[in-house]
Design a protein around this motif. Structure first.
Motif, PDB file in Angstrom:
ATOM      1  N   GLY A 193      41.819  40.896  41.843  1.00 41.22           N
ATOM      2  CA  GLY A 193      41.010  40.679  43.060  1.00 41.22           C
ATOM      3  C   GLY A 193      40.833  42.115  44.152  1.00 41.22           C
ATOM      4  N   GLY A 194      41.674  43.017  43.830  1.00 38.79           N
ATOM      5  CA  GLY A 194      41.484  44.041  44.580  1.00 38.79           C
ATOM      6  C   GLY A 194      40.108  44.893  43.931  1.00 38.79           C
ATOM      7  N   PHE A 195      39.996  44.638  42.585  1.00 39.91           N
ATOM      8  CA  PHE A 195      38.791  45.462  42.179  1.00 39.91           C
ATOM      9  C   PHE A 195      37.585  44.711  42.823  1.00 39.91           C
ATOM     10  CE2 PHE A 195      41.786  47.490  38.821  1.00 39.91           C
ATOM     11  CZ  PHE A 195      41.283  48.765  39.462  1.00 39.91           C
ATOM     12  N   MET A 196      37.342  43.239  42.518  1.00 45.75           N
ATOM     13  CA  MET A 196      36.310  42.559  42.888  1.00 45.75           C
ATOM     14  C   MET A 196      36.204  42.736  44.406  1.00 45.75           C
ATOM     15  SD  MET A 196      36.520  39.214  40.516  1.00 45.75           S
ATOM     16  CE  MET A 196      37.485  38.423  41.628  1.00 45.75           C
ATOM     17  N   GLY A 197      37.096  42.594  45.180  1.00 41.62           N
ATOM     18  CA  GLY A 197      36.882  42.682  46.547  1.00 41.62           C
ATOM     19  C   GLY A 197      36.533  44.164  46.943  1.00 41.62           C
ATOM     20  N   PHE A 198      36.952  45.188  46.372  1.00 41.30           N
ATOM     21  CA  PHE A 198      36.494  46.572  46.575  1.00 41.30           C
ATOM     22  C   PHE A 198      34.936  46.561  46.325  1.00 41.30           C
ATOM     23  CE2 PHE A 198      35.704  51.010  45.983  1.00 41.30           C
ATOM     24  CZ  PHE A 198      36.243  51.526  47.239  1.00 41.30           C
ATOM     25  N   ALA A 199      34.577  46.028  45.226  1.00 41.57           N
ATOM     26  CA  ALA A 199      33.155  46.051  44.798  1.00 41.57           C
ATOM     27  C   ALA A 199      32.397  45.519  45.840  1.00 41.57           C
ATOM     28  CB  ALA A 199      32.899  45.441  43.332  1.00 41.57           C
TER      29      ALA A 199
END
Length: 143
Positions: free
Chosen positions: A66-72
């Protein structure tokens, strides 16, 4: 009390827009990564209990994904907002420059005894007549 035109205020506003735009994309990406990671971590705990595997392992995996998707996604949204802020600042600066150049031309024209500083031909004067739309003026320039 009459309000006076102050171009310095417009310049300050354009500077503020640029300052605001500088760190916006990264900060929005971090906020989005944190909130999305938190939501995915909570969902991972629930999923871990549901399928009877390690809920904390699912939680960490969910938080990272979720962190990676949210960052992108947050960075993309931030870049769009940065573009809008910079475009607004550029439009403001363009208006300021137009006003300055117009004032300079009027000052130059008022100093000369021969009339306006720029002599326009008949075709250009015809294009500048009031009552014409910008589109019709531009189409006539191609003729």
């Amino acid at each position: 009390m009459t309000t006076r035109y102050q171009p310095a205020i417009l310049q300050q506003h354009a500077d503020m827009l640029y300052e605001r735009a500088d760190g916006l994309a990264f900060s929005l990406a971090l906020k989005s990564a944190f909130s999305t990671g938190l939501i995915f971590a909570l969902a991972g705990v629930g999923f871990g209990y549901l399928v009877e595997i390690s809920p904390w392992g699912c939680s960490i995996t969910g938080a990272l994904a979720g962190g990676f998707m949210g960052f992108a996604l947050g960075r993309e949204m931030g870049e769009q907002q940065v573009f809008r802020l910079r475009l607004e600042a550029q439009e403001l600066l363009c208006r300021l420059m137009t006003e300055k150049n117009t004032a300079d031309m009027l000052r130059i024209a008022s100093r000369t005894d021969q009339g306006p500083a720029v002599q326009l031909d008949a075709a250009t004067l015809k294009l500048l007549r009031p009552g014409r739309s910008m589109r019709s003026r531009m189409s006539r320039l191609g003729e």
